[in-house]
Write a protein that holds these residues in place. Structure first.
Motif, mmCIF file in Angstrom:
data_model
loop_
_atom_site.group_PDB
_atom_site.id
_atom_site.type_symbol
_atom_site.label_atom_id
_atom_site.label_comp_id
_atom_site.label_asym_id
_atom_site.label_seq_id
_atom_site.Cartn_x
_atom_site.Cartn_y
_atom_site.Cartn_z
ATOM 1 N N ASN A 111 -3.200 2.007 4.369
ATOM 2 C CA ASN A 111 -4.102 1.040 3.746
ATOM 3 C C ASN A 111 -5.447 1.747 3.557
ATOM 4 O O ASN A 111 -6.123 2.039 4.528
ATOM 5 C CB ASN A 111 -4.220 -0.164 4.681
ATOM 6 C CG ASN A 111 -5.348 -1.118 4.363
ATOM 7 O OD1 ASN A 111 -5.781 -1.835 5.247
ATOM 8 N ND2 ASN A 111 -5.820 -1.151 3.147
ATOM 9 N N TRP A 155 -3.800 -7.339 0.803
ATOM 10 C CA TRP A 155 -3.044 -6.166 0.354
ATOM 11 C C TRP A 155 -3.386 -5.856 -1.097
ATOM 12 O O TRP A 155 -3.267 -6.714 -1.974
ATOM 13 C CB TRP A 155 -1.541 -6.413 0.498
ATOM 14 C CG TRP A 155 -1.119 -6.697 1.904
ATOM 15 C CD1 TRP A 155 -0.642 -7.889 2.394
ATOM 16 C CD2 TRP A 155 -1.147 -5.791 3.010
ATOM 17 N NE1 TRP A 155 -0.371 -7.779 3.735
ATOM 18 C CE2 TRP A 155 -0.658 -6.502 4.145
ATOM 19 C CE3 TRP A 155 -1.515 -4.461 3.163
ATOM 20 C CZ2 TRP A 155 -0.555 -5.909 5.408
ATOM 21 C CZ3 TRP A 155 -1.402 -3.878 4.417
ATOM 22 C CH2 TRP A 155 -0.926 -4.596 5.519
ATOM 23 N N ASP A 198 -1.328 -0.645 -1.905
ATOM 24 C CA ASP A 198 -0.602 -0.971 -0.683
ATOM 25 C C ASP A 198 0.802 -1.479 -1.013
ATOM 26 O O ASP A 198 1.795 -1.038 -0.435
ATOM 27 C CB ASP A 198 -1.344 -2.039 0.123
ATOM 28 C CG ASP A 198 -2.793 -1.680 0.396
ATOM 29 O OD1 ASP A 198 -3.105 -0.474 0.448
ATOM 30 O OD2 ASP A 198 -3.603 -2.596 0.559
#
Length: 577
Positions: free
Chosen positions: A431, A460, A464
């Motif tokens: 991430n 997200w 990601d």
């Protein structure tokens, strides 16, 4: 009246246990504070209880006592972690805060003990070299670490030998059968061979070899044989999410904390909740902490050295509660892992109730800078990890085919026919940090002591989700090569936003205006205050964080002893008697 110590350590877990051992062995008088229990062997003698540990989180900092809130963006009002609170919530320590008490997160962890790759420490530069500087997503605050793999290699070695890790390492440029050809350089092999291989891993290894991949046995902080007086794993099948009842799992509760106690220099006070870090009148130096002891009595302790070694998010909360954030960097650069769970049903029995979670293999062919060219814009890869054991019935229920009704005869027949044939794979996709992903204090929600809850702002991003999708393609190919009768995978944008792999929120760096600590964990803003652990990470690859966290603990301990004028050879107490 306050009590005086050479050092105060807040959090007696993965990092705190190591710091306590190193400082007390050097003769320093250390106060160790932890909000959880000081566990004994008897506490875990009978632990095969899925309701107690997996469902009810007996050793976890639950949101009823330690509330944490989450929101996707600044425009929303945060809620107490919606995926682990309420009637259907689950306090299993994977999507929330880790276990508390002596040992901390190493009580519940699955014990995967990876070294980061060399490129993981220079991710920004490696991406620019491979894809061009313009390839990084707009707004990313990604940077290279101010230290390298070579700087940490001696301390990785210390973790492996002092804490106890099993595996197969490449030494002298030779990859042993079952070793990882992509492993970074190491000075010597692991002290123990791998643990016993789970039956479900055999088809994974065969399939990946047929595909031209390079499966290797995972390094684990679990004894495969007796080591330093602790027995080998007995393959009880209750490991990830559970304490170890035979001391085979490497946790500082059975390694470093007992060693620190044996010196007579550790004053360990469990069930103590630190409220604030105290500083000098000008705010430039740490002077101690204020805390509530196990009876709820307010106390103060003083020391010239205060070391925060709690979970990264709890370190941030204590810094913010103490008004230590003059440059606005505390809580920034939040990073976590998306696991991309993938479940298969294999023709042959896998008996996933046997053995430890990671008594298995992984492939690194798609890891870190080795990520293949792809049409999804994915810039950094991940290992693909076979999971073969440690699957109890309730967790199996949660891993069921989502197309199946989870009640009545459908549930019974599905579990009867499929439970003993289940095989899982996961990845840990990175991430990237952004200014919009951070931790701070919730303006509304407070704990039972009246202090603000920690708030997480994270969602997200496309990269990601695309990373999970890309790794899912490889998992699907592996599952088909294994002859899977059926398979399914999690959404690339899962509902959870914590993973107990949460890092980066008190970043290390050489520029005090852009980081929270120096490379040794000393907080730029406050002399004598350290924040050590995963919060120091500057970037994040696809490996579990704990071995790097513990390497940083040894790295920082060595520096701190030199700074204090102690050579680590029992030179005596520094403070005046």
């Amino acid at each position: 009246m306050s009590e005086n110590f050479d050092a105060i350590i807040v959090g007696m877990g993965s990092t705190g246990g190591i710091l306590a051992e190193q400082l007390t062995k050097a003769g320093l008088k250390v106060l160790g504070l932890d909000k959880g229990q000081d566990y004994t062997e008897e506490d875990f003698a009978i632990k095969q209880d899925e309701i107690r540990y997996y469902q009810r989180g007996a050793i976890v900092a639950g949101v009823n006592v330690d509330p944490v809130t989450w929101r996707a963006s600044d425009s929303e009002t945060a809620r107490i972690l919606p995926w682990s609170a309420g009637a259907l919530g689950n306090d299993e320590p994977l999507y929330g805060l880790p276990s508390i008490g002596t040992g901390g997160g190493t009580l519940h962890w699955g014990a995967a003990a990876y070294r980061f790759r060399e490129a993981d420490f220079r991710m920004k530069s490696a991406i620019a070299e491979r894809f061009g500087a313009e390839a990084l997503p707009e707004g990313s605050t990604l940077e290279d670490w101010p230290i390298s793999y070579a700087d940490l290699e001696p301390y990785y070695d210390r973790v492996e030998y002092e804490q106890g890790i099993s595996g197969l390492g490449n030494t002298g440029g030779v990859t042993p059968e079952g070793g990882n050809p992509f492993e970074p350089p190491r000075s010597r092999d692991y002290p123990m061979p791998p643990v016993a291989q789970g039956p479900g891993d055999v088809p994974f290894v065969a399939a990946t070899k047929r595909m031209g991949l390079h499966p290797f046995r995972q390094p684990l902080a679990i004894n495969s044989q007796e080591y330093k007086g602790r027995p080998a794993c007995v393959n009880c099948g209750f490991c990830h999410g559970y304490p170890c009842h035979v001391k085979a799992k490497s946790t500082t509760q059975v390694t470093s904390v007992p060693a620190a106690k044996a010196t007579g220099n550790l004053d360990l006070r469990p069930l103590s909740r630190v409220l604030r870090i105290n500083r000098s009148a000008d705010g430039k130096r740490a002077t101690g902490v204020s805390y509530l002891d196990s009876t709820g009595t307010y106390r103060e302790a003083t020391a010239d050295t205060v070391i925060l070694t709690a979970y990264s998010l709890e370190n941030v909360r204590l810094l913010l509660l103490s008004d230590i954030n003059s440059n606005g960097q505390v809580g920034q650069h939040f990073m976590t892992h998306n696991f991309g769970w993938f479940t298969s049903i294999l023709p042959e029995p896998t008996n996933p109730f046997l053995g430890t979670f990671n008594a298995s293999s992984a492939v690194d062919d798609f890891t870190s800078e080795l990520v293949p060219n792809n049409d999804l814009g994915v810039l950094w890869g991940s290992p693909i990890i076979s999971v073969v054991g440690d699957l109890q019935p309730i967790e199996a229920y949660h891993n069921m085919d989502p197309r199946t009704r989870k009640w009545g005869l459908d549930l019974k027949h599905w579990l009867r026919d499929n439970y003993t044939h289940m095989h899982r794979m996961y990845s840990q996709t990175t991430n990237f940090p952004y200014a919009r992903h951070y931790a701070d204090l919730d303006p509304t929600i407070k704990d039972r002591w009246g202090q603000p809850a920690l708030r997480i702002t994270h969602d997200w991003d496309d990269h990601d989700a695309n990373s999970v999708t890309l790794m899912g393609r490889y998992k699907e190919k592996i599952a088909r090569e294994m002859g899977a009768k059926d398979y399914w995978m999690d959404s690339p944008r899962p509902p959870y936003h914590l993973s107990t792999h949460d890092v980066g929120v008190h970043r290390m760096g050489e520029d005090p205006t852009k980081s929270v600590t120096d490379i040794y964990g000393q907080v730029h803003e406050c002399e004598g205050l350290y924040a050590i652990g995963g919060g120091q990470f500057v970037s994040y690859g696809g490996y579990n964080p704990n071995q790097t966290i513990q390497a940083l603990a040894y790295f920082s301990a060595e520096h701190l002893l030199k700074k204090l004028g102690v050579d680590g050879a029992h030179m005596g107490v520094l403070r005046a008697s």
